[in-house]
Design an enzyme around this catalytic site. Structure first.
Site, PDB file in Angstrom:
ATOM      1  CE  LYS A  52      22.781  50.654  57.879  1.00 21.44           C
ATOM      2  NZ  LYS A  52      23.412  52.136  58.311  1.00 21.44           N
ATOM      3  N   GLY A  53      25.580  46.655  53.304  1.00 15.67           N
ATOM      4  CA  GLY A  53      26.465  46.725  52.083  1.00 15.67           C
ATOM      5  C   GLY A  53      26.012  46.153  50.804  1.00 15.67           C
ATOM      6  CG  ASP A 107      29.282  44.602  50.820  1.00 16.30           C
ATOM      7  OD1 ASP A 107      29.210  43.415  51.598  1.00 16.30           O
ATOM      8  OD2 ASP A 107      29.559  45.718  51.359  1.00 16.30           O
ATOM      9  CG  ASP A 110      38.274  42.223  54.059  1.00 18.28           C
ATOM     10  OD1 ASP A 110      39.474  41.696  54.220  1.00 18.28           O
ATOM     11  OD2 ASP A 110      38.128  43.677  54.255  1.00 18.28           O
ATOM     12  CE  LYS A 138      39.326  44.980  50.472  1.00 14.41           C
ATOM     13  NZ  LYS A 138      39.245  45.674  51.962  1.00 14.41           N
ATOM     14  CG  PHE A 159      38.745  50.604  53.783  1.00 17.34           C
ATOM     15  CD1 PHE A 159      38.169  49.747  54.672  1.00 17.34           C
ATOM     16  CD2 PHE A 159      37.937  51.757  53.351  1.00 17.34           C
ATOM     17  CE1 PHE A 159      36.990  49.851  55.278  1.00 17.34           C
ATOM     18  CE2 PHE A 159      36.710  51.895  53.954  1.00 17.34           C
ATOM     19  CZ  PHE A 159      36.212  51.010  55.066  1.00 17.34           C
ATOM     20  CG  ASP A 166      29.998  51.548  55.672  1.00 14.77           C
ATOM     21  OD1 ASP A 166      30.296  50.471  55.397  1.00 14.77           O
ATOM     22  OD2 ASP A 166      30.169  52.250  57.009  1.00 14.77           O
ATOM     23  NE  ARG A 172      25.971  51.676  54.262  1.00 14.66           N
ATOM     24  CZ  ARG A 172      26.755  50.524  55.039  1.00 14.66           C
ATOM     25  NH1 ARG A 172      27.093  49.763  54.073  1.00 14.66           N
ATOM     26  NH2 ARG A 172      26.862  50.553  56.407  1.00 14.66           N
TER      27      ARG A 172
HETATM   28  C1  PRP Z   1      31.176  44.009  55.624  1.00 12.92           C
HETATM   29  C2  PRP Z   1      30.556  43.473  54.560  1.00 12.92           C
HETATM   30  C3  PRP Z   1      30.663  42.007  54.557  1.00 12.92           C
HETATM   31  C4  PRP Z   1      31.656  42.030  55.711  1.00 12.92           C
HETATM   32  C5  PRP Z   1      33.035  41.421  55.168  1.00 12.92           C
HETATM   33  O1  PRP Z   1      30.017  44.453  56.458  1.00 12.92           O
HETATM   34  O2  PRP Z   1      29.368  43.876  54.091  1.00 12.92           O
HETATM   35  O3  PRP Z   1      29.448  41.464  55.421  1.00 12.92           O
HETATM   36  O4  PRP Z   1      32.093  43.169  56.230  1.00 12.92           O
HETATM   37  O5  PRP Z   1      33.918  41.444  55.896  1.00 12.92           O
HETATM   38  P1  PRP Z   1      34.670  40.038  56.444  1.00 12.92           P
HETATM   39  O6  PRP Z   1      34.837  39.093  55.394  1.00 12.92           O
HETATM   40  O7  PRP Z   1      36.205  40.613  57.090  1.00 12.92           O
HETATM   41  O8  PRP Z   1      34.068  39.489  57.520  1.00 12.92           O
HETATM   42  P2  PRP Z   1      29.804  45.574  57.479  1.00 12.92           P
HETATM   43  O9  PRP Z   1      30.192  44.939  58.834  1.00 12.92           O
HETATM   44  O10 PRP Z   1      30.777  46.397  57.119  1.00 12.92           O
HETATM   45  O11 PRP Z   1      28.462  46.070  57.595  1.00 12.92           O
HETATM   46  P3  PRP Z   1      27.747  46.706  56.603  1.00 12.92           P
HETATM   47  O12 PRP Z   1      27.323  45.739  55.345  1.00 12.92           O
HETATM   48  O13 PRP Z   1      26.653  47.235  57.096  1.00 12.92           O
HETATM   49  O14 PRP Z   1      28.526  47.964  56.168  1.00 12.92           O
END
Ligand code: PRP
Length: 182
Positions: A52-53, A107, A110, A138, A159, A166, A172
């Site tokens: 969703k991000g 979005d 990480d 990051k 964070f 979120d 969000r």
């Molecule tokens: C978040 C973000 C990325 C991922 C990045 O998704 O949207 O897809 O984490 O993190 P990483 O590089 O450590 O893998 P999340 O799982 O929080 O789902 P969301 O977008 O629905 O909040």
């Protein structure tokens, strides 16, 4: 025009401080769109919004894209309700990208786990090309090297929430990026 927004925001007793404001976000998103418009001027890319991000970044960025293009969405989940990437990436996708020039819209990158799993799956579908546009990155958190061609802002490991991101599904909707402050 910048809406009046608070300097601090609290979710479940955790305090977040404003990190990137609305005007700065809008300016950067427009810059990235202009670069993509130029890089893909001979192409008709398919943008893949990662839910969703990336809902905010995706919709803001795409409004500045002047190319003939298509939009697809993919659901990816790894964080659950925590502040750490779980490492288990759940992908839900039914997209048709064979021979297409794909631009993934994320979005945040990480650890890079989500993106590398996503790239591996998408590459099996034989796209003509794949690049990544991530609103936030990051670099200090990377566990896997991933090539992110378009980056909005590089930020420290703290964070962050807002602009689609979120904390346990809260925050969000915030129009700016807030960083954990406690
Ligand atoms: C978040 C973000 C990325 C991922 C990045 O998704 O949207 O897809 O984490 O993190 P990483 O590089 O450590 O893998 P999340 O799982 O929080 O789902 P969301 O977008 O629905 O909040």
């Amino acid at each position: 025009m910048e809406t009046q927004i608070p300097e601090f925001y609290e979710i479940y007793g955790r305090k977040f401080k404003l990190l990137i404001g609305q005007n700065e976000i809008a300016k950067r998103v427009k810059e990235i769109a202009a670069i993509i418009n130029n890089d893909y001027k001979e192409k008709k890319p398919t943008f893949l919004i990662i839910l969703k991000g990336a809902i905010f970044f995706g919709s803001d960025l795409l409004r500045h894209i002047s190319l003939e293009c298509e939009i697809e969405v993919v659901r990816a989940r790894s964080y659950g309700k925590t502040m750490k990437s779980s490492g288990n990436v759940n992908l839900d996708m039914k997209v048709e990208i064979e021979n297409k020039d794909v631009i993934i819209i994320e979005d945040i990158v990480d650890t890079g786990l989500t993106l590398s799993k996503l790239l591996a799956k998408l590459n099996e579908m034989h796209p003509a090309s794949i690049e990544v546009a991530a609103f936030l990155s990051k670099p200090a958190q990377r566990k896997l090297e991933v090539n992110v061609k378009y980056v909005g802002f590089e930020i420290p490991p703290s964070f962050v929430i807002g602009y689609g991101l979120d904390y346990a599904e809260k925050g969000r909707h915030l129009p700016c990026i807030y960083s954990l402050a406690d």
